[in-house]
Scaffold this motif. Structure first.
Motif, PDB file in Angstrom:
ATOM      1  N   TRP A   1     -27.676  12.187   4.630  1.00 20.17           N
ATOM      2  CA  TRP A   1     -26.332  11.810   5.087  1.00 20.17           C
ATOM      3  C   TRP A   1     -26.158  12.099   6.569  1.00 20.17           C
ATOM      4  CZ3 TRP A   1     -23.835   8.330   2.758  1.00 20.17           C
ATOM      5  CH2 TRP A   1     -23.866   8.215   1.364  1.00 20.17           C
ATOM      6  N   ALA A   2     -26.805  13.178   7.047  1.00 26.14           N
ATOM      7  CA  ALA A   2     -26.732  13.470   8.487  1.00 26.14           C
ATOM      8  C   ALA A   2     -27.405  12.338   9.270  1.00 26.14           C
ATOM      9  CB  ALA A   2     -27.391  14.807   8.786  1.00 26.14           C
ATOM     10  N   ALA A   3     -28.555  11.894   8.767  1.00 23.73           N
ATOM     11  CA  ALA A   3     -29.268  10.791   9.436  1.00 23.73           C
ATOM     12  C   ALA A   3     -28.435   9.509   9.364  1.00 23.73           C
ATOM     13  CB  ALA A   3     -30.624  10.583   8.771  1.00 23.73           C
ATOM     14  N   PHE A   4     -27.819   9.274   8.218  1.00 20.19           N
ATOM     15  CA  PHE A   4     -26.978   8.083   8.073  1.00 20.19           C
ATOM     16  C   PHE A   4     -25.836   8.116   9.095  1.00 20.19           C
ATOM     17  CE2 PHE A   4     -23.138   6.054   6.424  1.00 20.19           C
ATOM     18  CZ  PHE A   4     -23.598   4.771   6.164  1.00 20.19           C
ATOM     19  N   SER A   5     -25.203   9.282   9.213  1.00 13.68           N
ATOM     20  CA  SER A   5     -24.096   9.421  10.162  1.00 13.68           C
ATOM     21  C   SER A   5     -24.581   9.134  11.585  1.00 13.68           C
ATOM     22  CB  SER A   5     -23.516  10.843  10.073  1.00 13.68           C
ATOM     23  OG  SER A   5     -22.563  11.047  11.079  1.00 13.68           O
ATOM     24  N   PHE A   6     -25.737   9.684  11.931  1.00 11.74           N
ATOM     25  CA  PHE A   6     -26.296   9.502  13.279  1.00 11.74           C
ATOM     26  C   PHE A   6     -26.482   8.014  13.574  1.00 11.74           C
ATOM     27  CE2 PHE A   6     -29.771   9.077  16.260  1.00 11.74           C
ATOM     28  CZ  PHE A   6     -29.480  10.022  17.234  1.00 11.74           C
ATOM     29  N   PHE A   7     -27.177   7.328  12.698  1.00 16.96           N
ATOM     30  CA  PHE A   7     -27.513   5.928  12.983  1.00 16.96           C
ATOM     31  C   PHE A   7     -26.302   5.004  12.808  1.00 16.96           C
ATOM     32  CE2 PHE A   7     -31.791   7.652  12.116  1.00 16.96           C
ATOM     33  CZ  PHE A   7     -32.362   7.338  13.338  1.00 16.96           C
ATOM     34  N   TYR A   8     -25.439   5.330  11.847  1.00 19.48           N
ATOM     35  CA  TYR A   8     -24.240   4.504  11.670  1.00 19.48           C
ATOM     36  C   TYR A   8     -23.362   4.559  12.916  1.00 19.48           C
ATOM     37  CZ  TYR A   8     -19.594   3.065  10.183  1.00 19.48           C
ATOM     38  OH  TYR A   8     -18.369   2.448  10.111  1.00 19.48           O
ATOM     39  N   LEU A   9     -23.133   5.772  13.407  1.00 15.52           N
ATOM     40  CA  LEU A   9     -22.247   5.920  14.566  1.00 15.52           C
ATOM     41  C   LEU A   9     -22.888   5.334  15.828  1.00 15.52           C
ATOM     42  CD1 LEU A   9     -20.814   9.468  13.824  1.00 15.52           C
ATOM     43  CD2 LEU A   9     -19.600   7.294  13.731  1.00 15.52           C
ATOM     44  N   LEU A  10     -24.215   5.484  15.918  1.00 19.10           N
ATOM     45  CA  LEU A  10     -24.916   4.900  17.079  1.00 19.10           C
ATOM     46  C   LEU A  10     -24.747   3.375  17.060  1.00 19.10           C
ATOM     47  CD1 LEU A  10     -26.577   6.179  19.347  1.00 19.10           C
ATOM     48  CD2 LEU A  10     -28.646   5.658  18.041  1.00 19.10           C
ATOM     49  N   ALA A  11     -24.938   2.790  15.903  1.00 18.59           N
ATOM     50  CA  ALA A  11     -24.807   1.327  15.796  1.00 18.59           C
ATOM     51  C   ALA A  11     -23.368   0.886  16.047  1.00 18.59           C
ATOM     52  CB  ALA A  11     -25.259   0.888  14.398  1.00 18.59           C
TER      53      ALA A  11
ATOM     54  N   ALA B   1     -17.209   0.767  32.817  1.00 18.26           N
ATOM     55  CA  ALA B   1     -16.642   2.094  32.555  1.00 18.26           C
ATOM     56  C   ALA B   1     -15.907   2.102  31.214  1.00 18.26           C
ATOM     57  CB  ALA B   1     -15.679   2.483  33.681  1.00 18.26           C
ATOM     58  N   ALA B   2     -15.173   1.023  30.932  1.00 17.34           N
ATOM     59  CA  ALA B   2     -14.456   0.932  29.653  1.00 17.34           C
ATOM     60  C   ALA B   2     -15.445   0.925  28.494  1.00 17.34           C
ATOM     61  CB  ALA B   2     -13.590  -0.318  29.626  1.00 17.34           C
ATOM     62  N   ALA B   3     -16.516   0.138  28.642  1.00 21.84           N
ATOM     63  CA  ALA B   3     -17.531   0.087  27.581  1.00 21.84           C
ATOM     64  C   ALA B   3     -18.196   1.451  27.406  1.00 21.84           C
ATOM     65  CB  ALA B   3     -18.576  -0.973  27.918  1.00 21.84           C
ATOM     66  N   PHE B   4     -18.434   2.134  28.525  1.00 23.11           N
ATOM     67  CA  PHE B   4     -19.045   3.464  28.468  1.00 23.11           C
ATOM     68  C   PHE B   4     -18.130   4.440  27.720  1.00 23.11           C
ATOM     69  CE2 PHE B   4     -20.138   7.657  30.189  1.00 23.11           C
ATOM     70  CZ  PHE B   4     -21.518   7.646  30.054  1.00 23.11           C
ATOM     71  N   LEU B   5     -16.826   4.383  28.017  1.00 24.12           N
ATOM     72  CA  LEU B   5     -15.868   5.275  27.336  1.00 24.12           C
ATOM     73  C   LEU B   5     -15.859   5.023  25.829  1.00 24.12           C
ATOM     74  CD1 LEU B   5     -12.789   5.324  29.756  1.00 24.12           C
ATOM     75  CD2 LEU B   5     -14.337   7.203  29.189  1.00 24.12           C
ATOM     76  N   VAL B   6     -15.852   3.748  25.446  1.00 22.67           N
ATOM     77  CA  VAL B   6     -15.859   3.415  24.013  1.00 22.67           C
ATOM     78  C   VAL B   6     -17.142   3.944  23.371  1.00 22.67           C
ATOM     79  CG1 VAL B   6     -15.990   1.500  22.369  1.00 22.67           C
ATOM     80  CG2 VAL B   6     -14.328   1.432  24.235  1.00 22.67           C
ATOM     81  N   PHE B   7     -18.262   3.791  24.086  1.00 28.10           N
ATOM     82  CA  PHE B   7     -19.527   4.274  23.540  1.00 28.10           C
ATOM     83  C   PHE B   7     -19.492   5.799  23.368  1.00 28.10           C
ATOM     84  CE2 PHE B   7     -23.954   5.466  23.384  1.00 28.10           C
ATOM     85  CZ  PHE B   7     -24.498   4.473  22.586  1.00 28.10           C
ATOM     86  N   VAL B   8     -18.968   6.516  24.383  1.00 24.30           N
ATOM     87  CA  VAL B   8     -18.894   7.988  24.293  1.00 24.30           C
ATOM     88  C   VAL B   8     -18.001   8.405  23.131  1.00 24.30           C
ATOM     89  CG1 VAL B   8     -18.014  10.053  25.457  1.00 24.30           C
ATOM     90  CG2 VAL B   8     -19.424   8.425  26.704  1.00 24.30           C
ATOM     91  N   LEU B   9     -16.910   7.674  22.927  1.00 25.21           N
ATOM     92  CA  LEU B   9     -16.010   7.998  21.814  1.00 25.21           C
ATOM     93  C   LEU B   9     -16.740   7.956  20.474  1.00 25.21           C
ATOM     94  CD1 LEU B   9     -13.164   8.185  20.354  1.00 25.21           C
ATOM     95  CD2 LEU B   9     -13.156   5.690  20.454  1.00 25.21           C
ATOM     96  N   LEU B  10     -17.609   6.939  20.326  1.00 24.74           N
ATOM     97  CA  LEU B  10     -18.122   6.653  18.986  1.00 24.74           C
ATOM     98  C   LEU B  10     -19.564   7.086  18.729  1.00 24.74           C
ATOM     99  CD1 LEU B  10     -16.677   3.024  18.750  1.00 24.74           C
ATOM    100  CD2 LEU B  10     -15.725   5.085  17.730  1.00 24.74           C
ATOM    101  N   TYR B  11     -20.337   7.288  19.773  1.00 19.97           N
ATOM    102  CA  TYR B  11     -21.778   7.411  19.500  1.00 19.97           C
ATOM    103  C   TYR B  11     -22.134   8.710  18.796  1.00 19.97           C
ATOM    104  CZ  TYR B  11     -23.427  10.441  23.407  1.00 19.97           C
ATOM    105  OH  TYR B  11     -23.695  11.472  24.259  1.00 19.97           O
ATOM    106  N   ALA B  12     -23.385   8.822  18.432  1.00 17.78           N
ATOM    107  CA  ALA B  12     -23.882   9.852  17.521  1.00 17.78           C
ATOM    108  C   ALA B  12     -23.274  11.223  17.779  1.00 17.78           C
ATOM    109  CB  ALA B  12     -25.393   9.927  17.677  1.00 17.78           C
ATOM    110  N   PRO B  13     -22.996  11.975  16.701  1.00 14.73           N
ATOM    111  CA  PRO B  13     -22.396  13.296  16.864  1.00 14.73           C
ATOM    112  C   PRO B  13     -23.322  14.253  17.611  1.00 14.73           C
ATOM    113  CG  PRO B  13     -22.593  12.697  14.531  1.00 14.73           C
ATOM    114  CD  PRO B  13     -23.278  11.644  15.312  1.00 14.73           C
TER     115      PRO B  13
END
Lengths: 94, 738
Positions: free
Chosen positions: B709-719, B681-693
């Motif tokens: 830049w939109a694509a960069f933001s998507f993949f950067y945040l996902l990673a 659950a903690a890992a899931f919360l961290v992922f929700v906080l940070l993952y793609a906009p």
């Protein structure tokens, strides 16, 4: 005084409140506001009040739930403070 | 001196004939800064005997009236308020043109004694117009009450003009003012020394100006020519001599620029400010006991370098504690309303109407579970926005932005980015649009890339449901930590981007006007709270409703398939293995994260459709409407009582809650406890906080900075999200295991 203020805009990074800057320059906040206004009128600074000016396409423009209420913010316009670096001026007695 | 009983006001449209006017009675002009008390003084002089008209061709009011002095009528004109005579506004142009063209017998400059220095800037400009000037040192009572002592005689001596203290509201000093203005005032057109170079140029220009324009002050016109004032240039006319003078003035301005390194207009204003600053220092004394304003005294603490940040974080922790604890009883109540009462009513009603089973499932398991699952968290947002409205309406939030910005700057981020980033806490979309206030594209892109790391309000329901389900004793700490993690990663990302993608841009100062502190009103707070929450409700009725229906449909296709075999289950299951190292490699979690790209609240609605909707299969339960209504009403009363206990227990020494943790115990929370561990659950919360906009944020990024830049933001945040989730789960497992 105005050149000293413009030099500060160039030399000092980051934000400062009107009151703190006024104390730094040894003037009343109202006087500083007048000086900043004069520089805005000269086109050397810009005063931004509506920080979500880019939200014209947003349906919530007139009741934006996320608008942060600050007063105006004075920014230097690019290239407007690039003149001579001026040392602080001594008090000029009349 | 007494107000005239027979009004002989000049016509409201004042003449502008360019020639020195002939008058049968003295003309006195009142000039002054806005709010200096000029109109109060004018009204005190003229009483009801005044006339309001417009300056020819303009919409600005010019009031005229008559006052009797020494047995003679005197015309008084109240000119529009102006801070300077630089002719940048209509008011300034009218004030300046009136004095230049009408040549009043005396100009009385009304000065706010509480702001003497600022007002003196206008005084010296009026003096330079070459008309006799007298100063009304107005609001002297206020200045004295504030502990300001002004040496009136010295001020008069230094300026060479009569200075009379007045209190317009009490009609004090009026007779003396008018008498001295009409008998002692003389032109003093050279109050300021503009320095060797400028004075040399002025000395060259003034005789030529006087020859071309005999009326008015040659010094004023020469100054205007040096400033490059277009109206002054035009006023010279079309003769060859005028052309020569214009060329001479331009050359003089260039010589000044070459000496001082800046425009003559700046030098002239600079010397004026220097003069009035020195003047104010010589005549103004402030008593030691002078009271500083309450705002200043509060700012000494809350905006200080030492205490500013701890106070900010302390207040935000309190806000999140109140939000999580005080809303919990209402969350439970709304959950019962949607997932129990309304779900049973809908199922029974549709069964009674002989609706097909898939319609019942759509209504109960899709719409009510999905939309209801999200609306359950409306109380959370209402409490959060109420608390934030208190901070905002009191004037604190502007200080918080200031304090936070200083911290960001200290860490190397661009100072001006603070407004987009703070706005991003509400919603990332206006945060990205607010980057338009930054002048450099690189700053806009950098800030735009960081805005999605600010935890928007849409992610809060996910935090609350997981924190309450898995960390009931530490709900506030978990939620607060997620916000801090977002900020910390924004700082790190900003530093990395500045050193890799963007060359460091030297930033400049910017000045914030902070609003004064004030006591919020209940009406204002409630209005703010509702406006902030309104969008959440609108979204629940549109985007989330549509998403819930689509998720329900994909979960039920092909017809009769088990959820994990459905289109949704198979699609989500295909990517689930990628999340195995993060502890939530199941199709339900990955499916919810995928639909969360539409809007982050949809994570909750999807989980609600999957877990809560899926658990309700079977025959509809019996409905007892009267019993349900009683339960709902009593439940609301109990929730209100529990919330009041929570709030009261925040006060030191008060504990009305016993040892029981305050938590929202929802149907979805109970379901989640069967599918997640605290670590996953903690890992899931961290992922929700940070993952793609979400898609709206991606669209804003694309519109502002382009598709790359939109694509960069998507993949950067996902990673980044995957990496942070991985670290949380693996390191957490190691720590727990260890």
């Amino acid at each position: 005084m105005l050149r000293q203020l413009l030099a500060l805009f160039q030399q000092t990074p980051g934000p400062v409140s009107l009151e703190l800057l006024a104390a730094q320059l040894d003037v009343d906040p109202a006087t500083l506001q007048g000086m900043l206004g004069e520089l805005v009128r000269m086109g050397r600074l810009v005063r931004v009040e509506d920080h979500t000016a880019g939200c014209s396409l947003c349906g919530f423009k007139n009741g934006c739930p996320y608008l942060l209420t600050t007063g105006g913010v004075y920014y230097a316009l690019p290239g407007s403070v690039g003149c001579a670096v001026v040392p602080p001026a001594p008090h000029e007695a009349p | 001196m007494s107000p005239d009983t027979t009004v002989q006001a000049p016509t409201a449209t004042l003449p502008r004939n360019g020639a020195a006017p002939q008058r049968d009675q003295p003309l006195v002009a009142l000039v002054g800064n806005p709010n200096a008390g000029k109109s109060t003084l004018f009204n005190a002089f003229t009483g009801a005997r005044q006339h309001v008209g417009n300056w020819p061709g303009k919409t600005v009011d010019v009031k005229t009236g008559t006052v009797r002095w020494d047995g003679r009528p005197v015309t008084l004109v109240d000119l529009p308020g102006a801070y300077s005579l630089s002719a940048h506004s209509l008011e300034e142009v009218i004030a300046r043109d009136f004095i230049l063209e009408e040549r009043p017998d005396v100009a009385i400059v009304v000065v706010d004694a509480t702001n003497l220095e600022r007002n003196l800037y206008l005084v010296v400009q009026v003096m330079e117009l070459g008309v006799p000037v007298a100063i009304a040192l107005n609001m002297m009572d206020q200045a004295e009450a504030e502990g300001t002592v002004i040496d009136v005689a010295r001020l008069s001596q230094l300026l060479g003009v009569p200075v009379v203290p007045t209190v317009g509201t009490r009609r004090q000093g009026l007779a003396d003012l008018l008498h001295k203005a009409l008998t002692e005032a003389r032109p003093q057109p050279r109050p300021v020394d503009y320095g060797l170079e400028a004075e040399r140029e002025l000395a060259r220009l003034e005789p030529q100006v006087a020859a071309l324009a005999p009326l008015g002050s040659p010094r004023h016109l020469a100054l205007k020519l040096l400033e490059g004032d277009k109206e002054a240039m035009r006023a010279l006319g079309d003769s060859s001599a005028a052309d020569a003078l214009r060329r001479e003035a331009a050359a003089a301005a260039e010589r000044i620029r070459s000496v001082y390194g800046d425009d003559a207009v700046l030098l002239i204003a600079d010397r004026r400010y220097g003069y009035v600053h020195g003047l104010a220092h010589q005549v103004v004394r402030r008593s030691r006991g002078q009271q500083r304003s309450l705002t200043d005294r509060i700012d000494d603490v809350v905006a200080s370098r030492l205490l500013g940040l701890p106070i900010f974080f302390g207040l935000m922790a309190l806000v999140f504690k109140l939000t999580a604890d005080a809303s919990a009883p209402f969350v439970d109540w709304v959950d019962v309303l949607f997932n129990d009462v309304l779900a049973r009513w809908a199922a029974a009603g549709l069964t009674g109407l002989a609706a097909p089973s898939w319609i019942i499932s759509l209504a109960v398991d899709g719409v009510l579970a999905g939309v209801g699952g999200v609306l359950t968290f409306l109380p959370v947002l209402l409490v959060l926005y109420f608390c934030l409205a208190v901070l905002e309406d009191s004037g604190y939030m502007a200080r918080a932005a200031f304090v936070m910005d200083r911290a960001m700057h200290a860490l190397g981020l661009h100072g001006k980015s603070f407004i987009p980033l703070i706005v991003g806490f509400g919603c990332n979309v206006p945060g990205i649009l607010a980057t338009r206030t930054l002048e450099h594209r690189r700053d806009r892109i950098l800030t735009g890339l960081l805005v999605p790391l600010m935890s928007c309000a849409a992610r809060l329901p996910v935090y609350v449901i997981f924190a309450a389900a898995f960390f009931p004793r530490h709900t506030t700490a978990v939620i607060f930590s997620l916000y801090l993690l977002g900020i910390a990663l924004a700082v790190v990302s900003g530093l990395v981007f500045q050193r890799t993608l963007f060359a460091h841009q030297r930033e400049s100062l910017f000045v914030l006007e902070l609003p004064p502190y004030r006591l919020p009103t209940l009406r204002g707070l409630l209005t703010h709270m509702w406006r902030h929450s309104q969008e959440f409700v609108v979204k629940a009725g549109t985007v989330i409703l549509a998403a819930s229906i689509i998720v329900w449909a994909l979960l039920n296709l092909p017809v009769g398939a088990r959820p994990e075999e459905s289109l949704f289950g198979r699609g989500a299951g295909a990517v689930a293995p990628a999340f195995e190292p993060l502890g939530f490699g199941n199709w339900e979690a990955t499916g919810a994260l995928t639909t969360g790209l539409v809007a982050k609240e949809v994570v909750v609605s999807t989980m609600s459709v999957i877990y809560v909707g899926g658990e309700r299969a079977g025959e509809p339960e019996p409905v007892d409407i009267a019993g349900d209504v009683r339960r709902v009403v009593l439940g609301l009363g109990q929730a209100t009582l529990d919330a009041a206990k929570v709030v009261l227990s925040l006060f030191p020494g008060v504990n009305l809650l016993g040892d029981q943790p305050v938590e929202a115990d929802t149907a979805l929370g109970q379901a989640l406890q069967r599918h997640f561990t605290p670590l996953s659950a903690a890992a899931f919360l961290v992922f929700v906080l940070l993952y793609a906009p979400c898609v709206a944020t991606l669209a804003a990024l694309r519109a502002e900075f382009g598709g790359r830049w939109a694509a960069f933001s998507f993949f950067y945040l996902l990673a980044l999200a995957w990496l942070a989730g991985f670290v949380t789960y693996q390191v957490g497992g190691w720590l727990v295991g260890g």
